[in-house]
Design a protein around this motif. Structure first.
Motif, mmCIF file in Angstrom:
data_model
loop_
_atom_site.group_PDB
_atom_site.id
_atom_site.type_symbol
_atom_site.label_atom_id
_atom_site.label_comp_id
_atom_site.label_asym_id
_atom_site.label_seq_id
_atom_site.Cartn_x
_atom_site.Cartn_y
_atom_site.Cartn_z
ATOM 1 N N GLU A 27 31.249 52.518 -0.858
ATOM 2 C CA GLU A 27 32.243 53.311 -1.590
ATOM 3 C C GLU A 27 33.043 54.148 -0.594
ATOM 4 O O GLU A 27 32.562 54.453 0.499
ATOM 5 C CB GLU A 27 31.502 54.232 -2.583
ATOM 6 C CG GLU A 27 32.416 55.174 -3.344
ATOM 7 C CD GLU A 27 31.719 55.877 -4.514
ATOM 8 O OE1 GLU A 27 30.497 55.679 -4.701
ATOM 9 O OE2 GLU A 27 32.419 56.609 -5.238
ATOM 10 N N GLY A 71 31.973 52.860 -7.606
ATOM 11 C CA GLY A 71 31.663 54.240 -7.567
ATOM 12 C C GLY A 71 32.720 55.128 -8.242
ATOM 13 O O GLY A 71 33.752 54.687 -8.737
ATOM 14 N N GLU A 173 30.857 53.493 -14.406
ATOM 15 C CA GLU A 173 30.200 54.588 -15.140
ATOM 16 C C GLU A 173 31.154 55.307 -16.098
ATOM 17 O O GLU A 173 31.274 56.534 -16.068
ATOM 18 C CB GLU A 173 29.579 55.590 -14.153
ATOM 19 C CG GLU A 173 28.455 54.979 -13.351
ATOM 20 C CD GLU A 173 27.646 55.975 -12.526
ATOM 21 O OE1 GLU A 173 28.060 57.143 -12.392
ATOM 22 O OE2 GLU A 173 26.585 55.564 -11.998
ATOM 23 N N TRP A 178 31.407 63.052 -15.918
ATOM 24 C CA TRP A 178 31.831 63.335 -14.546
ATOM 25 C C TRP A 178 32.877 62.339 -14.053
ATOM 26 O O TRP A 178 33.447 62.507 -12.993
ATOM 27 C CB TRP A 178 30.620 63.280 -13.601
ATOM 28 C CG TRP A 178 29.933 61.953 -13.618
ATOM 29 C CD1 TRP A 178 30.267 60.849 -12.868
ATOM 30 C CD2 TRP A 178 28.839 61.553 -14.426
ATOM 31 N NE1 TRP A 178 29.448 59.796 -13.171
ATOM 32 C CE2 TRP A 178 28.552 60.198 -14.125
ATOM 33 C CE3 TRP A 178 28.054 62.213 -15.394
ATOM 34 C CZ2 TRP A 178 27.521 59.491 -14.757
ATOM 35 C CZ3 TRP A 178 27.038 61.503 -16.009
ATOM 36 C CH2 TRP A 178 26.785 60.165 -15.688
ATOM 37 N N GLU A 304 24.016 49.529 -9.005
ATOM 38 C CA GLU A 304 23.676 50.735 -8.236
ATOM 39 C C GLU A 304 22.213 51.039 -8.498
ATOM 40 O O GLU A 304 21.832 51.340 -9.631
ATOM 41 C CB GLU A 304 24.528 51.947 -8.643
ATOM 42 C CG GLU A 304 25.956 51.871 -8.128
ATOM 43 C CD GLU A 304 26.758 53.139 -8.394
ATOM 44 O OE1 GLU A 304 26.184 54.251 -8.318
ATOM 45 O OE2 GLU A 304 27.954 53.011 -8.693
ATOM 46 N N ILE A 364 23.291 57.653 1.071
ATOM 47 C CA ILE A 364 22.091 57.106 0.416
ATOM 48 C C ILE A 364 21.859 55.639 0.842
ATOM 49 O O ILE A 364 21.861 54.738 0.019
ATOM 50 C CB ILE A 364 22.134 57.265 -1.125
ATOM 51 C CG1 ILE A 364 23.517 56.931 -1.695
ATOM 52 C CG2 ILE A 364 21.702 58.645 -1.555
ATOM 53 C CD1 ILE A 364 23.567 56.892 -3.238
HETATM 54 O O1 AHR Z 1 26.519 55.906 -5.379
HETATM 55 C C1 AHR Z 1 26.943 57.231 -5.572
HETATM 56 C C2 AHR Z 1 27.534 57.439 -6.958
HETATM 57 O O2 AHR Z 1 26.535 57.350 -7.923
HETATM 58 C C3 AHR Z 1 28.573 56.464 -7.406
HETATM 59 O O3 AHR Z 1 29.843 56.795 -6.961
HETATM 60 C C4 AHR Z 1 28.513 56.578 -8.901
HETATM 61 O O4 AHR Z 1 28.891 55.379 -9.530
HETATM 62 C C5 AHR Z 1 27.084 56.977 -9.182
HETATM 63 O O5 AHR Z 1 27.000 58.036 -10.048
#
Ligand code: AHR
Length: 514
Positions: A27, A71, A173, A178, A304, A364
């Motif tokens: 991302e 993301g 998402e 958010w 994810e 991460i």
């Molecule tokens: O991977 C980090 C974030 O986690 C991503 O941008 C989002 O899709 C999720 O909430």
């Protein structure tokens, strides 16, 4: 000491583990792109600024597909900002992560990077601030041969041939408040349906024709199963889009927290919880499939998943370019849970066709880089590397008599395993976690595979659950090579699995049974 038996039979196949289960995610966030995969001037950078040292590690992980560009970033991203001559590209505020996006890396750079690395791109279209038209035009930019304003723009930008991107996420998402441009399930379902339709039409797909092959479309499901809207969101969105899409996306991050009632058990229960979550979505898909009278089966794209300590405070200032964000340092304990999550994905390969480890570099991630410097393999690098390279072919059903422990997710198994059978290569791979505080005497019976010979045996264990790899001490958490176990009658091995450990075994089939 606990005692367990694991039994697997070559004929009891759950499904074929798609290679895309070992996908990952990049991302525009923190130092994932800038200083991660892209760093012009770095000693290992190629002529495009792609870090070759990072590419080498991605090759070790054997990642086949990479999701991009987000993301949460996706929902505010205008793909047009990231194409054309660099000097003309706008610098923008990224409202998802409160950073400054220089747009030096965009769609064309990502496609070039994918080709250099040898991975398939999995693109996303913006369903937050983006329109159905923007989505269709990005497909046109990537996949139309030429002769139109948008496809000729790609050619003018240096890519004569279309990219023929097959995998597309329709938003990210969209159930989350958010998210930039968050929508209700009904609103998103309608928008996603229209986006899917025109993306397919732009790709030349009609009822009878798909000259470039059909797009594989992924609709946004719940961003985790703790959302109030779960699983109703998934039902509603699927009812709108079922005939047009191929996968329902799901996301989930687990974390260790000292603030919980049983910090360790609550964390160790993650793999079984992930299994429950997938089962609920399998059932939701089946329900909708029956309701809309469809013959096809929508799959799951778990695009994810990872361990993510979300409670960690942000230390970098707002609007910084490529700040150090979410650079989790993974512990041995994280690696143990991580291996269990991989087992869960493998054991659900009848429905889960795509898995994206979120994320790949710095944020991460299993790979950490230093600006102008070296790379580090995090503790989670190793289970991914071993499984991605060996746990292929069919996942077969396993039966075990593992005892259970109480976790915040309910009862969870001490012994957590997956067995894969690659008939073509003649290999059987066993991945097994022991989440008990004592060693486990384990008898593994692998039936109907033919006579097996042990070829590889690795074990990850550490007296310090919080042990981590650092640049100063990069080899603190590593799988250890073990002496190969004897295989009794070509099918039975007895192992002593240390308390809190992950073990990996690979066997070759000596003589296939008729
Ligand atoms: O991977 C980090 C974030 O986690 C991503 O941008 C989002 O899709 C999720 O909430």
């Amino acid at each position: 000491m606990i005692k367990t038996k694991i039994f697997a039979d070559a004929n009891l196949v759950i499904g074929q583990a798609d290679k895309n289960l070992y996908g990952s995610f990049l991302e525009h966030i923190g130092r994932a792109i800038y200083e991660g995969i892209y760093e012009p001037g770095h000693p290992s950078a190629d002529e495009n600024g792609f870090r070759r040292d990072v590419i080498g590690l991605i090759h070790s992980l054997n990642v086949p597909i990479v999701r991009y560009p987000g993301g949460n970033f996706l929902s505010g991203y205008n793909w047009r900002d990231g194409i054309g001559p660099r000097e003309n590209r706008p610098v923008r505020l990224d409202l998802a992560w409160h950073t400054t996006e220089p747009n030096e890396f965009g769609t064309d750079e990502f496609m070039k990077w994918c080709r250099t690395v040898g991975v398939e791109p999995m693109m996303g279209v913006n369903m937050g601030t983006g329109t159905v038209k923007d989505a269709a035009e990005l497909v046109e930019y990537c996949n139309h041969a030429g002769g139109t304003a948008i496809s000729d723009l790609r050619r003018a930008n240096g890519a004569e041939e279309p990219y023929n991107v097959r995998y597309w996420c329709i938003g990210n998402e969209m159930d989350g408040p958010w998210q930039i441009g968050h929508l209700s399930a009904d609103e998103y379902g309608k928008k996603a349906l229209e986006a899917a339709k025109v993306m397919r039409w732009t790709n030349g797909e009609t009822d009878r024709e798909a000259p470039n092959g059909r797009l594989r479309l992924i609709v946004s499901g719940s961003s985790n199963h703790e959302m109030d809207t779960f699983p109703e969101w998934d039902r509603v969105v699927l009812e709108h889009t079922y005939d047009q899409v191929d996968y329902l996306s799901m996301h989930r991050y687990y974390e260790y927290s000292e603030d919980r009632k049983r910090p360790l058990e609550d964390f160790l229960g993650s793999a079984d919880d992930m299994n429950e979550y997938i089962n609920t979505l399998k059932a939701t898909i089946e329900y909708v499939r029956a309701k809309v009278r469809s013959r096809k089966r929508v799959g799951i794209s778990f695009d994810e998943w990872n361990i993510w300590t979300q409670a960690a405070p942000r230390t970098e200032p707002l609007w910084k370019r490529a700040p150090h964000l979410f650079e989790d340092v993974y512990t041995f304990r994280d690696a143990l849970v991580f291996a269990g999550l991989m087992n869960t994905l493998l054991n659900n390969c009848d429905a889960v066709g795509i898995g994206c480890l979120a994320q790949l570099v710095n944020v991460i991630a299993p790979i950490t880089t230093k600006k102008g410097g070296g790379t580090l393999k995090q503790a989670t690098f190793y289970p991914f590397e071993l499984l991605s390279n060996a746990a292929r072919g069919a996942t077969v059903r396993t039966f075990s008599d593992s005892a259970r422990f109480e976790s915040m997710f309910g009862p969870a198994r001490y012994i957590n395993e997956a067995v894969n059978y690659d008939r073509e290569k003649g290999t059987v791979c066993v991945s097994v976690c022991n989440y008990a505080q004592s060693d486990a005497e384990t008898e593994i019976e692998l039936r109907s595979f033919g006579a097996l010979k042990a070829e590889e045996y690795y074990e990850m264990t550490n007296a310090d659950l919080a042990a981590v790899n650092t640049f100063a001490s990069p080899d603190t958490v590593l799988p250890q090579k073990k002496d190969l176990p004897a295989v009794k009658d070509g099918s039975r091995v007895s192992l002593r699995l240390p308390a809190m450990s992950w073990s990996f075994l690979k066997f070759s089939v000596q003589k296939a049974k008729a």
